[in-house]
Design a protein around this motif. Structure first.
Motif, mmCIF file in Angstrom:
data_model
loop_
_atom_site.group_PDB
_atom_site.id
_atom_site.type_symbol
_atom_site.label_atom_id
_atom_site.label_comp_id
_atom_site.label_asym_id
_atom_site.label_seq_id
_atom_site.Cartn_x
_atom_site.Cartn_y
_atom_site.Cartn_z
ATOM 1 N N LEU A 169 0.836 -1.205 0.000
ATOM 2 C CA LEU A 169 0.000 0.000 0.000
ATOM 3 C C LEU A 169 0.869 1.253 0.000
ATOM 4 C CD1 LEU A 169 -2.746 -1.000 2.599
ATOM 5 C CD2 LEU A 169 -2.906 -1.068 0.098
ATOM 6 N N ALA A 170 1.928 1.241 0.796
ATOM 7 C CA ALA A 170 2.835 2.393 0.843
ATOM 8 C C ALA A 170 3.462 2.638 -0.526
ATOM 9 C CB ALA A 170 3.922 2.156 1.890
ATOM 10 N N ALA A 171 3.839 1.561 -1.205
ATOM 11 C CA ALA A 171 4.427 1.698 -2.544
ATOM 12 C C ALA A 171 3.424 2.307 -3.513
ATOM 13 C CB ALA A 171 4.902 0.333 -3.043
ATOM 14 N N GLN A 172 2.176 1.884 -3.420
ATOM 15 C CA GLN A 172 1.139 2.433 -4.295
ATOM 16 C C GLN A 172 0.946 3.929 -4.047
ATOM 17 O OE1 GLN A 172 -2.489 0.085 -3.973
ATOM 18 N NE2 GLN A 172 -1.292 -1.801 -3.907
ATOM 19 N N ILE A 173 0.947 4.313 -2.784
ATOM 20 C CA ILE A 173 0.790 5.729 -2.436
ATOM 21 C C ILE A 173 1.958 6.539 -2.987
ATOM 22 C CG2 ILE A 173 0.779 7.369 -0.510
ATOM 23 C CD1 ILE A 173 -0.745 5.164 1.090
ATOM 24 N N ASN A 174 3.162 6.028 -2.803
ATOM 25 C CA ASN A 174 4.351 6.744 -3.293
ATOM 26 C C ASN A 174 4.404 6.824 -4.808
ATOM 27 O OD1 ASN A 174 5.228 7.282 -0.706
ATOM 28 N ND2 ASN A 174 6.673 5.562 -0.623
ATOM 29 N N GLN A 175 3.708 5.899 -5.462
ATOM 30 C CA GLN A 175 3.656 5.910 -6.929
ATOM 31 C C GLN A 175 2.516 6.781 -7.460
ATOM 32 O OE1 GLN A 175 3.483 1.736 -7.884
ATOM 33 N NE2 GLN A 175 5.556 1.351 -7.123
ATOM 34 N N GLY A 176 1.781 7.429 -6.548
ATOM 35 C CA GLY A 176 0.755 8.373 -6.967
ATOM 36 C C GLY A 176 -0.667 7.879 -6.956
ATOM 37 N N LYS B 203 7.475 12.497 1.631
ATOM 38 C CA LYS B 203 6.640 13.705 1.793
ATOM 39 C C LYS B 203 5.191 13.430 1.422
ATOM 40 C CE LYS B 203 10.509 15.856 2.653
ATOM 41 N NZ LYS B 203 10.910 16.121 4.055
ATOM 42 N N GLY B 204 4.764 12.179 1.645
ATOM 43 C CA GLY B 204 3.408 11.806 1.257
ATOM 44 C C GLY B 204 2.348 12.035 2.303
ATOM 45 N N ALA B 205 2.759 12.271 3.561
ATOM 46 C CA ALA B 205 1.787 12.469 4.637
ATOM 47 C C ALA B 205 1.574 13.953 4.897
ATOM 48 C CB ALA B 205 2.254 11.772 5.909
ATOM 49 N N ALA B 206 0.358 14.294 5.268
ATOM 50 C CA ALA B 206 0.047 15.674 5.636
ATOM 51 C C ALA B 206 0.122 15.769 7.156
ATOM 52 C CB ALA B 206 -1.347 16.055 5.145
ATOM 53 N N ALA C 201 7.349 -8.638 19.905
ATOM 54 C CA ALA C 201 7.122 -8.194 18.522
ATOM 55 C C ALA C 201 5.732 -7.584 18.367
ATOM 56 C CB ALA C 201 7.299 -9.369 17.572
ATOM 57 N N ILE C 202 5.422 -6.621 19.218
ATOM 58 C CA ILE C 202 4.130 -5.936 19.124
ATOM 59 C C ILE C 202 4.224 -4.823 18.086
ATOM 60 C CG2 ILE C 202 2.469 -4.504 20.365
ATOM 61 C CD1 ILE C 202 3.171 -6.057 22.893
ATOM 62 N N ASN C 203 3.260 -4.770 17.184
ATOM 63 C CA ASN C 203 3.251 -3.751 16.132
ATOM 64 C C ASN C 203 2.360 -2.578 16.504
ATOM 65 O OD1 ASN C 203 4.984 -5.182 14.541
ATOM 66 N ND2 ASN C 203 3.586 -5.425 12.820
ATOM 67 N N ALA C 204 2.907 -1.377 16.338
ATOM 68 C CA ALA C 204 2.124 -0.148 16.498
ATOM 69 C C ALA C 204 1.556 0.246 15.141
ATOM 70 C CB ALA C 204 3.007 0.964 17.056
ATOM 71 N N TYR C 205 0.325 0.718 15.123
ATOM 72 C CA TYR C 205 -0.361 1.094 13.885
ATOM 73 C C TYR C 205 -0.508 2.616 13.796
ATOM 74 C CZ TYR C 205 -2.098 -3.703 12.960
ATOM 75 O OH TYR C 205 -2.213 -5.043 12.681
ATOM 76 N N PRO C 206 0.183 3.270 12.859
ATOM 77 C CA PRO C 206 0.011 4.709 12.657
ATOM 78 C C PRO C 206 -1.007 5.015 11.566
ATOM 79 C CG PRO C 206 1.982 3.965 11.534
ATOM 80 C CD PRO C 206 1.333 2.733 12.116
ATOM 81 N N ILE C 207 -1.657 6.152 11.689
ATOM 82 C CA ILE C 207 -2.610 6.600 10.678
ATOM 83 C C ILE C 207 -2.306 8.050 10.330
ATOM 84 C CG2 ILE C 207 -4.355 7.351 12.375
ATOM 85 C CD1 ILE C 207 -6.497 6.324 10.396
ATOM 86 N N ALA C 208 -2.532 8.420 9.069
ATOM 87 C CA ALA C 208 -2.256 9.788 8.634
ATOM 88 C C ALA C 208 -3.136 10.157 7.452
ATOM 89 C CB ALA C 208 -0.786 9.941 8.240
ATOM 90 N N THR C 209 -3.474 11.438 7.366
ATOM 91 C CA THR C 209 -4.050 11.953 6.130
ATOM 92 C C THR C 209 -2.891 12.172 5.170
ATOM 93 O OG1 THR C 209 -3.879 14.242 6.919
ATOM 94 C CG2 THR C 209 -5.948 13.088 7.345
ATOM 95 N N LEU C 210 -3.189 12.150 3.883
ATOM 96 C CA LEU C 210 -2.122 12.201 2.889
ATOM 97 C C LEU C 210 -2.026 13.563 2.212
ATOM 98 C CD1 LEU C 210 -2.609 8.631 1.440
ATOM 99 C CD2 LEU C 210 -0.867 9.412 3.049
ATOM 100 N N ALA C 211 -0.814 13.910 1.841
ATOM 101 C CA ALA C 211 -0.533 15.245 1.294
ATOM 102 C C ALA C 211 -1.283 15.509 -0.010
ATOM 103 C CB ALA C 211 0.973 15.413 1.090
ATOM 104 N N ARG C 212 -1.466 14.451 -0.817
ATOM 105 C CA ARG C 212 -2.151 14.618 -2.106
ATOM 106 C C ARG C 212 -3.593 14.122 -2.043
ATOM 107 N NH1 ARG C 212 2.969 12.725 -3.524
ATOM 108 N NH2 ARG C 212 2.181 10.597 -3.780
ATOM 109 N N ALA C 213 -4.184 14.144 -0.854
ATOM 110 C CA ALA C 213 -5.549 13.636 -0.673
ATOM 111 C C ALA C 213 -6.547 14.395 -1.544
ATOM 112 C CB ALA C 213 -5.955 13.742 0.788
ATOM 113 N N PRO C 214 -7.315 13.705 -2.367
ATOM 114 C CA PRO C 214 -8.352 14.380 -3.155
ATOM 115 C C PRO C 214 -9.458 14.981 -2.278
ATOM 116 C CG PRO C 214 -7.806 12.245 -4.124
ATOM 117 C CD PRO C 214 -7.163 12.295 -2.771
ATOM 118 N N GLN C 215 -9.658 14.391 -1.080
ATOM 119 C CA GLN C 215 -10.700 14.860 -0.165
ATOM 120 C C GLN C 215 -10.084 15.133 1.219
ATOM 121 O OE1 GLN C 215 -13.673 15.499 -1.219
ATOM 122 N NE2 GLN C 215 -13.683 14.422 -3.179
ATOM 123 N N PRO C 216 -9.289 16.178 1.361
ATOM 124 C CA PRO C 216 -8.575 16.427 2.617
ATOM 125 C C PRO C 216 -9.482 16.643 3.824
ATOM 126 C CG PRO C 216 -8.422 18.331 1.158
ATOM 127 C CD PRO C 216 -8.989 17.219 0.344
#
Length: 256
Positions: free
Chosen positions: A74-81, A102-105, A214-229
């Motif tokens: 998913l991260a790769a897809q976001i970075n690819q636009g 620089k993909g996160a707002a 091996a506990i995973n933390a889950y981060p969430i962010a709005t994206l810099a190029r979000a069509p619906q910010p």
């Protein structure tokens, strides 16, 4: 199915008051329907699906479209636009690939944590009782691929326990591992606690103390190029709200 329905009902009840205040002039002014694209780790499928339905009910004309999968993909897809408004990853490392580009707002927020369990078929043909059993010769074990957060967590737990396991296959997300176990194509697999819980009677989840390494933390962010910010911010606010986190913790996630 029953567990997913229960999550959806709980979400609707808990989130109605939290989300109703967000129904705003932005939808009315838009003059038509809008789509909010949320990219989220596969392990969030059930809970985010329920949150999405609640969000839609409180935002007339808005459709929440989810892209669930391995966080690294998913991260790769976001970075690819790819057009995305929100990204919820299953590890800080995968989120970092987006923030570094620089993909996160703004700064991502950790909203839950998750830990691994051993998933086995209900009959437990491999007689798995503890973590060390995964190293038994002949046992068919399935793991997530190492670049995926659930795979990285599995390798970390195995290394901490000094175990060497040669997987029968490496899946691209945690749901792939779970499916192999559900179909009886694997004697055991390492999945998140939430996925084993959501599967209900289809698998047996075995807790193991080494998972604390091996506990995973889950981060969430709005994206810099979000069509619906604006909608993206409102959805993140919903996830971070007390009712939203209640839905997540009831599904087996841990508070951050």
């Amino acid at each position: 199915m029953k567990r997913t329905l229960a999550i959806a009902v709980a979400a609707s009840t808990l989130l109605a008051s939290a989300a109703c205040g967000d129904t705003g002039d932005d939808e009315k002014a838009s003059g038509g329907s809008r789509t909010l694209n949320v990219f989220a780790a596969a392990s969030l499928t059930e809970t985010f699906g329920a949150l999405g339905k609640s969000f839609e009910s409180s935002h007339p004309g808005v459709k929440v479209r989810f892209n669930f999968g391995g966080s690294s993909a998913l991260a790769a897809q976001i970075n690819q636009g790819a057009p995305a408004d929100v990204f919820a990853a299953a590890s800080p490392a995968t989120m970092k690939t987006v923030t570094d580009a620089k993909g996160a707002a703004g700064t991502p927020t950790t909203f839950v944590k998750n830990r691994l369990v051993i998933a086995v078929p209900p009959s437990d043909p491999g007689k798995v009782a503890k973590f060390a059993d995964l190293a038994e010769p002949g046992l068919k074990v399935v793991l997530c691929a190492t670049p995926v957060p659930c795979g990285a967590a599995a390798q970390k737990a195995l290394a901490a326990a000094g175990l060497k396991v040669k997987p029968a296959s490496q899946e691209q997300d945690v749901k792939g591992v779970l499916t192999k176990v559900e179909l009886g194509e694997a004697d055991a697999g390492l999945v998140y606690r939430t996925d084993a819980k959501a599967a209900g009677a289809k698998v047996k989840g075995i807790e193991f103390p080494e998972s604390a390494k091996a506990i995973n933390a889950y981060p969430i962010a709005t994206l810099a190029r979000a069509p619906q910010p604006d909608l993206a911010k409102q959805f993140v606010d919903l996830v971070l709200s007390a009712p939203g986190r209640t839905v997540l913790t009831q599904a087996g996630f841990e508070a951050p």
